[in-house]
Design a protein around this motif. Structure first.
Motif, PDB file in Angstrom:
ATOM      1  N   TRP A 122      -0.148  -8.880  -3.209  1.00  0.00           N
ATOM      2  CA  TRP A 122      -1.250  -8.082  -3.737  1.00  0.00           C
ATOM      3  C   TRP A 122      -0.799  -6.633  -3.817  1.00  0.00           C
ATOM      4  O   TRP A 122      -0.362  -6.046  -2.835  1.00  0.00           O
ATOM      5  CB  TRP A 122      -2.477  -8.220  -2.837  1.00  0.00           C
ATOM      6  N   ASP A 123      -0.928  -6.105  -4.997  1.00  0.00           N
ATOM      7  CA  ASP A 123      -0.469  -4.749  -5.279  1.00  0.00           C
ATOM      8  C   ASP A 123      -1.711  -3.882  -5.500  1.00  0.00           C
ATOM      9  O   ASP A 123      -2.455  -4.076  -6.452  1.00  0.00           O
ATOM     10  CB  ASP A 123       0.424  -4.806  -6.526  1.00  0.00           C
ATOM     11  N   THR A 124      -1.919  -2.956  -4.590  1.00  0.00           N
ATOM     12  CA  THR A 124      -3.181  -2.209  -4.632  1.00  0.00           C
ATOM     13  C   THR A 124      -3.040  -0.918  -5.425  1.00  0.00           C
ATOM     14  O   THR A 124      -1.947  -0.407  -5.614  1.00  0.00           O
ATOM     15  CB  THR A 124      -3.629  -1.827  -3.212  1.00  0.00           C
ATOM     16  N   ALA A 125      -4.152  -0.392  -5.837  1.00  0.00           N
ATOM     17  CA  ALA A 125      -4.173   0.925  -6.470  1.00  0.00           C
ATOM     18  C   ALA A 125      -3.989   1.968  -5.380  1.00  0.00           C
ATOM     19  O   ALA A 125      -4.496   1.833  -4.275  1.00  0.00           O
ATOM     20  CB  ALA A 125      -5.489   1.152  -7.195  1.00  0.00           C
ATOM     21  N   GLY A 126      -3.241   3.009  -5.708  1.00  0.00           N
ATOM     22  CA  GLY A 126      -2.896   3.971  -4.669  1.00  0.00           C
ATOM     23  C   GLY A 126      -3.925   5.054  -4.444  1.00  0.00           C
ATOM     24  O   GLY A 126      -3.713   5.925  -3.610  1.00  0.00           O
ATOM     25  N   GLN A 127      -5.003   4.995  -5.175  1.00  0.00           N
ATOM     26  CA  GLN A 127      -5.972   6.091  -5.059  1.00  0.00           C
ATOM     27  C   GLN A 127      -6.768   5.923  -3.772  1.00  0.00           C
ATOM     28  O   GLN A 127      -7.935   5.562  -3.760  1.00  0.00           O
ATOM     29  CB  GLN A 127      -6.898   6.096  -6.267  1.00  0.00           C
ATOM     30  N   GLU A 128      -6.064   6.227  -2.704  1.00  0.00           N
ATOM     31  CA  GLU A 128      -6.569   5.812  -1.404  1.00  0.00           C
ATOM     32  C   GLU A 128      -7.845   6.521  -0.990  1.00  0.00           C
ATOM     33  O   GLU A 128      -8.584   6.031  -0.163  1.00  0.00           O
ATOM     34  CB  GLU A 128      -5.485   6.015  -0.352  1.00  0.00           C
ATOM     35  N   ARG A 129      -8.100   7.650  -1.577  1.00  0.00           N
ATOM     36  CA  ARG A 129      -9.298   8.363  -1.138  1.00  0.00           C
ATOM     37  C   ARG A 129     -10.552   7.542  -1.418  1.00  0.00           C
ATOM     38  O   ARG A 129     -11.573   7.708  -0.792  1.00  0.00           O
ATOM     39  CB  ARG A 129      -9.413   9.702  -1.876  1.00  0.00           C
TER      40      ARG A 129
ATOM     41  N   ILE B 200       0.842  -1.193   0.000  1.00  0.00           N
ATOM     42  CA  ILE B 200       0.000   0.000   0.000  1.00  0.00           C
ATOM     43  C   ILE B 200       0.876   1.243   0.000  1.00  0.00           C
ATOM     44  O   ILE B 200       2.061   1.200   0.327  1.00  0.00           O
ATOM     45  CB  ILE B 200      -0.987   0.030   1.195  1.00  0.00           C
ATOM     46  N   GLY B 201       0.282   2.344  -0.327  1.00  0.00           N
ATOM     47  CA  GLY B 201       1.001   3.606  -0.437  1.00  0.00           C
ATOM     48  C   GLY B 201       0.333   4.468  -1.493  1.00  0.00           C
ATOM     49  O   GLY B 201      -0.484   3.983  -2.269  1.00  0.00           O
ATOM     50  N   ASP B 202       0.721   5.733  -1.499  1.00  0.00           N
ATOM     51  CA  ASP B 202       0.076   6.667  -2.413  1.00  0.00           C
ATOM     52  C   ASP B 202       0.263   6.275  -3.873  1.00  0.00           C
ATOM     53  O   ASP B 202       1.163   5.508  -4.215  1.00  0.00           O
ATOM     54  CB  ASP B 202       0.641   8.073  -2.197  1.00  0.00           C
ATOM     55  N   SER B 203      -0.574   6.889  -4.677  1.00  0.00           N
ATOM     56  CA  SER B 203      -0.497   6.646  -6.108  1.00  0.00           C
ATOM     57  C   SER B 203       0.845   7.131  -6.656  1.00  0.00           C
ATOM     58  O   SER B 203       1.299   8.219  -6.328  1.00  0.00           O
ATOM     59  CB  SER B 203      -1.637   7.402  -6.789  1.00  0.00           C
ATOM     60  N   GLY B 204       1.478   6.320  -7.461  1.00  0.00           N
ATOM     61  CA  GLY B 204       2.690   6.754  -8.147  1.00  0.00           C
ATOM     62  C   GLY B 204       3.979   6.592  -7.368  1.00  0.00           C
ATOM     63  O   GLY B 204       5.025   7.046  -7.826  1.00  0.00           O
ATOM     64  N   VAL B 205       3.943   5.960  -6.201  1.00  0.00           N
ATOM     65  CA  VAL B 205       5.187   5.825  -5.445  1.00  0.00           C
ATOM     66  C   VAL B 205       6.050   4.671  -5.966  1.00  0.00           C
ATOM     67  O   VAL B 205       7.217   4.574  -5.629  1.00  0.00           O
ATOM     68  CB  VAL B 205       4.941   5.632  -3.930  1.00  0.00           C
ATOM     69  N   GLY B 206       5.437   3.829  -6.785  1.00  0.00           N
ATOM     70  CA  GLY B 206       6.225   2.769  -7.408  1.00  0.00           C
ATOM     71  C   GLY B 206       5.959   1.382  -6.840  1.00  0.00           C
ATOM     72  O   GLY B 206       6.842   0.524  -6.897  1.00  0.00           O
TER      73      GLY B 206
END
Lengths: 617, 207
Positions: free
Chosen positions: B67-74, B19-25
């Motif tokens: 599992w690699d999640t989408a970062g669009q956490e909002r 997990i983590g913000d969008s675009g962090v890699g």
């Protein structure tokens, strides 16, 4: 293309965009200017957040907030990063730092905005200040998100034999680029600018709905791609250039129509009064659709241990644009299905059912089916997939051949020889019965009960014993208590009867009606309960293939195996109905029940195979 | 769950979540680790991605489900529902993006809300190869990790720095925990996890 809708149109359809508009029922605008002006109005209504002084250049605004942030944080630290702090001090410092950072940044942006406005000095800028200061941050965050996604946008694929080359060079990232700062040629810049504008306006105009979500940018990209191709074709005929503004306006119109109709697959919050997220509901309908055609596949999918939306999200949100090489042609097909009872969402769902059906062999046999499903290859046989999907949409029967084992693995599921949706007349099915899957079974050899030992229920069949099955059956019974009272009462009666019958009484007593025409399960009142007044239930005839041994048994006296096969079959029915009912009422079906179901089904197949073998000899 | 066949070629299956913000890699880290590949032209993750990697940790054959999640956490759509089953979580930020670092706190509170109490965590600062654009110092990263008592790594998916060791570190931590619990899995024990800062000191600096 081949299924262009036949709604009355004024002019013959020439461009793809025009055809899409027609298929998606976009009201024809008598004056093209209307569309343009409405988009222009929106553009005026939703200016970019004012920190963004470089209109249309994501590079500039992307860098600035970060740069500011780091500058501010250096200030907060007094230029030096302290080395070791007690935990409390750290926590306080971090929160203080964050507050300071936020306030400084806001101030910075506001000042910058003021400067910009003073510089531009447009009259339209008046009165905007209030609106902006209210939802300022929200819009800025949205725009940043759009920029981040656009910087990572892959070039559109397919359909542009002549045009894709220069259009495709949307974002050519630098080699060392990981922050996703786009460096692009002139055309690409233009493209990003248009997409950015269109997406930002969409997000603002639909802020009360769901606004912008990741994935929408790829939809927008292909819409723009279609328009660009149309434009190229047009320009080769008439030497009139379509303005970028008109293209943006057209793109917006299509994007809005498409996104508002598939909004639910992007939505993560349950609608008021519903406990289910829209995407979950969609995933459930897909699973039900699969169940209608292929109980084995549905069972397998339920056994993967993950909710179907994990693989469906990407497919549906992007309208399968990452799943094929020629997206525009695929969309031509999809949009052609819209109408006459099918919305774009139901089309997307049906196409998901079609895709799952097209991969049924692999899904049912691959031991790592979950990994396979989550990493499906780009479709090469799109036609087959779409053929299946079309049948799902039109609720036609699909002849499903036996599952071929693509990788050697013991099948754990049933394989109906021929499946039709519930609405198809039963009569037509019977003629299509085929010999059930005796040949495809690669089941390992199992020990079968000696006739003497079977009553005790202690013999073991492969890796499970009948007593284990019985135990699991009891578990299923236990779980039914959350079902409706009526079903529960019936279940209790039947269960009592069945338990005594199936596992304790001798065969001859347990199976009084084996000579009847109809399979026992169909006559079973319990079996029929969940089917009543419900179109989505498994049609009983899905299991036709399984009842064939019984029909054969009319000719010769039923063997022990065939009796047992029928008995187990009716048990499978009961369990399947139970699971379906539970699923429909969104109740949880324990994994053990699914396992029991699979085990029973395997047992049944073995028995009926045995029965066939016994009869022949 | 039930997809594990009887003849499993592994001793243990571990579910990791990134997990983590969008675009962090996140996706780049996963692709580097699972496929040993890196592409600068990566694409936005929509929904959730999934990769499997079989590793051997101290003689235990482990099947890592990542599992690699989408970062669009909002708009967490499936992420929260997937927190529950995770046994290890990689919190990823971008050392060139301060916001993504500041979001780590939000992500940790998400974990506290939705994930298992005992879930193993690791803090990963990605893109450490971009020295010129680095705005989050190694010390800051280390400090945050120590605050939460979790290990910290600075990585580069592009230059393959500390990627493998991050994944192996969390795999080992989960393995040790599960072994200590008698393979009982995440919900086997309900007691408090009071392992303070077990390996927080092991910061890996890059470059």
């Amino acid at each position: 293309m081949m299924h262009a809708s036949s709604s009355s149109s004024i002019a013959p359809v020439e461009s793809r965009a025009a055809r899409w508009r027609q298929q998606l029922r976009i009201r024809p605008q008598p004056h093209t200017n209307v569309v343009r002006s409405s988009f222009a109005q929106l553009v005026a209504q939703f200016p970019y957040p004012s920190y963004d002084d470089n209109d249309g250049d994501p590079t500039a605004n992307k860098a600035s907030p970060n740069a500011t942030a780091s500058k501010v944080s250096e200030l907060a630290h007094g230029g030096v990063v302290p080395d070791l702090d007690p935990l409390t001090a750290l926590v306080r410092e971090t929160s203080e730092q964050q507050q300071r950072l936020e306030s400084l940044e806001l101030k910075y942006r506001k000042e910058k905005a003021l400067r910009n406005r003073a510089g531009k000095g447009g009259a339209s800028d008046q009165g905007r200040t209030l609106v902006e200061s209210e939802d300022y941050d929200e819009n800025a965050v949205t725009l940043q998100m759009i920029d981040k996604d656009l910087a990572r946008l892959p070039p559109p694929k397919g359909s542009g034999q002549n045009g894709s080359q220069n259009l495709a060079g949307v974002v050519v990232s630098k080699d060392e680029d990981t922050a996703g700062i786009p460096t692009s040629s002139g055309t690409s810049d233009e493209r990003i600018k248009t997409l950015r504008r269109v997406l930002y306006i969409y997000a603002c105009a639909h802020a009360e709905a769901i606004g912008y979500r990741q994935g929408m940018h790829e939809i927008a990209s292909y819409i723009l791609f279609a328009l660009e191709l149309d434009q190229q074709a047009e320009e080769s005929l008439v030497a009139v250039a379509t303005s970028q503004e008109q293209i943006a306006s057209d793109a917006y119109e299509l994007l809005e129509t498409i996104l508002t109709s598939i909004e639910c697959v992007y939505d993560a919050t349950p609608l008021p009064g519903q406990h289910e997220k829209p995407l979950e509901a969609s995933a459930r309908r897909v699973l039900q659709g699969v169940q209608t055609y292929d109980a084995a596949l549905a069972l397998r999918l339920s056994q993967l241990g993950v909710p179907p939306q994990l693989y469906l999200t990407k497919w549906m949100r992007l309208m399968y644009s990452r799943e094929v090489t020629d997206v525009l042609s695929l969309w031509d097909e999809l949009f052609a299905y819209v109408g006459e009872g099918s919305t774009l969402v139901t089309v997307l769902e049906a196409v998901a059912v079609g895709r799952l059906l097209s991969w049924r062999d692999r899904i049912c046999t691959d031991p790592d089916a979950l990994h396979f499903l989550m990493n499906l290859p780009i479709e090469t046989n799109v036609q087959r997939w779409l053929d299946l999907s079309r049948k799902v949409i039109h609720k036609q029967g699909i002849p499903l051949p036996p599952i071929k084992a693509t990788t050697p693995v013991a099948p754990a599921t049933s394989i109906p020889a021929y499946a039709v949706p519930h609405s198809a007349p039963t009569g037509s099915v019977n003629s299509n019965w085929s010999q059930p899957n005796a040949s495809l079974m690669s089941t390992p050899q199992r020990t079968f009960p000696s006739e003497a030992g079977n009553e005790s229920g202690v013999f073991s069949v492969g890796r499970f014993s009948l007593s284990a099955v019985k135990e699991k059956f009891e578990q299923a019974k236990h779980t039914t208590q959350s079902l409706s009272k009526r079903l529960y009462d019936e279940w209790e009666q039947q269960q009592h009867h069945r338990a005594t019958d199936a596992f304790e009484r001798p065969y001859s007593d347990a199976f009084p009606d084996s000579e009847h025409d109809t399979p026992t399960a169909i006559n079973d009142p319990l079996t029929q309960v969940p089917y009543r007044n419900d179109d989505t239930a498994v049609p009983a005839n899905v299991y036709n293939g399984q009842s064939t041994p019984q029909r054969q048994s009319q000719a010769s006296p039923p063997t022990l195996e065939s009796q047992w096969a029928s008995r187990v079959q009716s048990d499978v029915h009961v369990l399947q109905n139970y699971c379906m009912t539970m699923e429909r009422s969104q109740a949880h079906v324990p994994g053990t029940v699914w396992e029991a179901l699979a085990d029973l089904e395997m047992l049944r197949q073995d028995l009926s195979r045995r029965a066939a073998g016994t009869r022949r000899t | 769950m039930s997809q594990a066949s009887n003849s499993a070629p592994y001793d243990m299956q571990i579910k990791l979540l990134m997990i983590g913000d969008s675009g962090v890699g996140k996706t780049c880290l996963l692709l580097r680790y699972a496929n040993d590949s890196f592409s600068p032209t990566f694409i936005t993750t929509i929904g959730i991605d999934f990769k499997i990697k079989n590793v051997d940790v101290e003689g235990t054959r482990i099947k890592l489900q990542i599992w690699d999640t989408a970062g669009q956490e909002r708009f967490r759509t499936i992420t929260t529902s997937y927190f529950r089953g995770a046994q290890g979580i990689l919190l990823v930020y971008d050392v060139t993006d301060r916001r993504s670092f500041e979001s780590i706190r939000n992500w940790i509170s998400q974990i506290q809300q939705h994930a298992d109490v005992h879930v193993n965590k690791i803090l990963v600062g990605n893109k450490c190869d971009m020295l010129d654009e680095k705005v989050v110092s190694t010390e800051e990263g280390q400090k945050l990790a120590s605050e939460f008592g979790i290990p910290f790594f600075e990585c580069s998916a592009k230059n393959d720095i500390h990627v493998e060791s991050s994944f192996m570190h969390i795999a080992k931590a989960v393995k040790d925990r599960l072994k200590a619990d008698g393979q009982g899995g995440p919900s086997a024990k309900t007691g408090l996890n009071l392992k303070p800062n077990q390996s927080g000191g092991k910061d890996k600096k890059c470059c």
